[in-house]
Design an enzyme around this catalytic site. Structure first.
Site, short mmCIF file in Angstrom:
data_model
loop_
_atom_site.label_atom_id
_atom_site.label_comp_id
_atom_site.label_asym_id
_atom_site.label_seq_id
_atom_site.Cartn_x
_atom_site.Cartn_y
_atom_site.Cartn_z
N GLN A 194 0.86 -1.20 0.00
CA GLN A 194 0.00 0.00 0.00
C GLN A 194 0.89 1.24 0.00
O GLN A 194 1.95 1.25 0.63
CB GLN A 194 -0.90 -0.03 1.24
CG GLN A 194 -1.83 1.15 1.39
CD GLN A 194 -1.29 2.21 2.34
OE1 GLN A 194 -0.63 1.90 3.32
NE2 GLN A 194 -1.54 3.47 2.03
N TYR A 207 0.80 5.79 -0.09
CA TYR A 207 0.15 7.09 -0.23
C TYR A 207 1.04 7.87 -1.18
O TYR A 207 2.27 7.81 -1.05
CB TYR A 207 0.10 7.82 1.11
CG TYR A 207 -0.76 7.16 2.16
CD1 TYR A 207 -2.14 7.29 2.12
CD2 TYR A 207 -0.19 6.45 3.21
CE1 TYR A 207 -2.94 6.71 3.09
CE2 TYR A 207 -0.99 5.86 4.19
CZ TYR A 207 -2.36 6.00 4.13
OH TYR A 207 -3.15 5.43 5.09
N ARG A 237 -9.00 12.07 15.23
CA ARG A 237 -9.24 10.86 16.03
C ARG A 237 -9.14 11.26 17.51
O ARG A 237 -8.04 11.43 18.04
CB ARG A 237 -8.23 9.78 15.67
CG ARG A 237 -8.37 9.38 14.21
CD ARG A 237 -7.63 8.13 13.85
NE ARG A 237 -7.74 7.92 12.40
CZ ARG A 237 -6.80 7.38 11.65
NH1 ARG A 237 -5.69 6.93 12.21
NH2 ARG A 237 -6.98 7.22 10.36
N HIS A 282 -12.03 3.13 5.11
CA HIS A 282 -10.83 3.11 5.95
C HIS A 282 -11.17 2.59 7.36
O HIS A 282 -10.60 3.03 8.36
CB HIS A 282 -10.23 4.52 6.03
CG HIS A 282 -8.73 4.56 6.14
ND1 HIS A 282 -7.91 4.91 5.12
CD2 HIS A 282 -7.89 4.30 7.18
CE1 HIS A 282 -6.65 4.89 5.51
NE2 HIS A 282 -6.61 4.51 6.76
N ARG A 318 -16.41 -8.96 10.24
CA ARG A 318 -16.09 -9.58 11.54
C ARG A 318 -16.47 -11.05 11.62
O ARG A 318 -16.16 -11.72 12.60
CB ARG A 318 -16.80 -8.84 12.69
CG ARG A 318 -16.36 -7.39 12.86
CD ARG A 318 -14.91 -7.30 13.30
NE ARG A 318 -14.48 -5.93 13.45
CZ ARG A 318 -13.95 -5.19 12.48
NH1 ARG A 318 -13.79 -5.71 11.27
NH2 ARG A 318 -13.57 -3.96 12.69
N ARG A 343 -8.82 -4.69 11.44
CA ARG A 343 -8.62 -4.84 12.90
C ARG A 343 -8.54 -6.29 13.37
O ARG A 343 -7.68 -6.59 14.20
CB ARG A 343 -9.73 -4.09 13.64
CG ARG A 343 -9.63 -2.56 13.49
CD ARG A 343 -10.77 -1.90 14.24
NE ARG A 343 -10.81 -0.46 14.12
CZ ARG A 343 -11.39 0.20 13.11
NH1 ARG A 343 -11.95 -0.46 12.12
NH2 ARG A 343 -11.40 1.52 13.09
#
Ligand SMILES: Cc1cc2nc3c(=O)[nH]c(=O)nc-3n(C[C@H](O)[C@H](O)[C@H](O)COP(=O)(O)O)c2cc1C
Length: 397
Positions: A130, A132, A167, A288, A323, A343
């Site tokens: 990945q 940016y 955040r 995201h 999940r 996650r």
């Protein structure tokens, strides 16, 4: 509870939570502002129901998926997550090697703990990178060239971070203080956060022994020579937050890279069409993991419109909120050809290193297998339209 006693991904989450101080666990868990998008992602899956088909032979169930000319053992892979080494030293390598073992793709974050060359060596046929687009275009170009030279077959350009998100958990916890070395962190953290962290001695020992925050190795060649980790992290952060990134950057990367190019963070059908027009090979429909725009649409809700807009012009994949194995089936039923999980893989690697990642993968695989049997679906690797017929109707309420 031990790793092998974890029955579902939430059990691994609890084990990870136990190991980590709140400041680190919150970094994994958190969304932005009111964190409403986290619930929206989960709700989007919960709202979908399956109409199972019976009297279908499901004695042989095949969850493998063909993607960019390679067959993987399942329909999910590991999403890119930065800072893995903070939760488990050496975590990026553990994720990469376990992905090889399990035969699923691993996307290493551009802020990950391995250099491009180390990544390619750890997972020669399973590593995607990945990135940016950096503020300095020459850096982006060099990263792309290095990835190609190292044999990385798939590049994933993340486009949903034009500016840094707010955040609030990180702000309250003083998370940016852990960027420095451990004694700077200890001196800079709010006292309650520091005291809570001290209740996780095993994590603290690891953190101190490995020199504090893990350095983003991909960027080391571009930072001033010999820069300490905190300077390297600040340099990388400054380059990665690039509000000036446009489609022209994408076009340039497309021309430079002859492998597969995937755009991550697409939610609007028109962006998907533009990505296809510019010759991208795939997109990851993603918000995201609810970490950027709190009012972003759930990826799963955005998916059908995107599939309708681009059809088979490129490979449509999805992440955010997966999940359970049934979630993979639902995403595939609505047209995603592949799914990534963020996650839960971090919970696994945090809770138990390689064994924890393996457990997370095994749990998901066995749940997918079960869901396929229950839904009357013997295979997932068919074109989305056919597949929707096999799984039958999905209703939204
Ligand atoms: C701790 C953490 C770090 C992340 N770092 C990155 C990153 O460096 N690059 C990126 O494209 N996405 C990053 N993401 C987003 C994931 O790739 C993915 O989109 C998201 O986690 C999917 O949602 P899920 O966690 O609900 O599965 C990160 C996510 C988490 C939780």
């Amino acid at each position: 509870m031990r790793i092998d006693q974890a029955v579902n991904l939430d059990d691994l989450r609890l084990l990870a939570k136990r190991r980590l101080p709140r400041i680190a666990f919150d970094f994994i868990e958190g969304g932005t502002e009111d964190e409403s998008c986290i619930d929206r992602n989960v709700d989007a899956f919960a709202r979908r129901h399956i109409l199972p088909r019976y009297l279908v032979d499901v004695s042989q169930r095949d969850q493998s998926a063909r993607l960019f000319g390679q067959t993987y053992a399942s329909s999910f892979g590991i999403a890119p997550t930065g800072g893995v080494g903070l939760f488990r030293p050496g975590g990026d390598r553990m994720l990469a090697e376990t992905a090889v073992e399990a035969d699923i793709p691993f996307i290493m974050s551009g802020g990950g703990g391995l250099s491009i060359e180390q990544l390619a060596e750890a997972a020669p046929h399973h590593a995607w990178l990945q990135l940016y687009a950096a503020r300095d275009a020459a850096i982006t170009e060099d990263i792309v060239r290095r990835a190609e030279a190292a044999g990385i077959g798939v590049l994933v350009l993340t486009v949903d971070v034009p500016v840094s998100a707010k955040r609030e958990r990180n702000i309250r916890n003083g998370f940016d203080k852990v960027i420095g070395n451990w004694w700077q962190a200890a001196l800079g953290l709010p006292l309650p956060v520091l005291l809570e962290a001290l209740r996780h001695p095993r994590w603290i020992i690891d953190y101190v022994r490995h020199g504090g925050m893990p350095p983003p190795e991909v960027w080391r060649p571009y930072a001033p020579a010999g820069a300490p980790t905190d300077a390297l992290i600040r340099f990388t952060g400054g380059q990665m937050s690039n509000p000036g990134q446009t489609w022209a950057d994408l076009e340039r990367i497309r021309k430079l890279f002859s492998g597969r190019l995937v755009i991550k963070g697409v939610l609007h059908p028109d962006d998907a069409i533009r990505a296809a027009d510019l010759g991208c090979d795939g997109i990851i429909v993603s918000n995201h993991g609810a970490r950027q725009l709190d009012h972003a649409r759930a990826s799963l809700d955005a998916l059908p419109g995107i599939v309708a807009a681009v059809g088979n012009r490129l490979t449509v994949m999805l992440d955010s909120g997966v999940r359970r194995g049934i979630d993979v089936l639902i995403a595939r039923s609505l047209g995603a050809q592949f799914v990534f999980v963020g996650r839960p893989m971090l919970y696994g690697v945090t809770a138990g290193g390689r064994a924890g990642v393996r457990r997370a993968i095994d749990i998901l695989k066995s749940e997918i297998d079960l869901a396929m049997g229950q839904a009357g679906c013997a295979t997932l690797d068919v074109p989305p339209r056919t597949h929707r017929c096999i799984v039958a109707a999905m209703t939204s309420k």
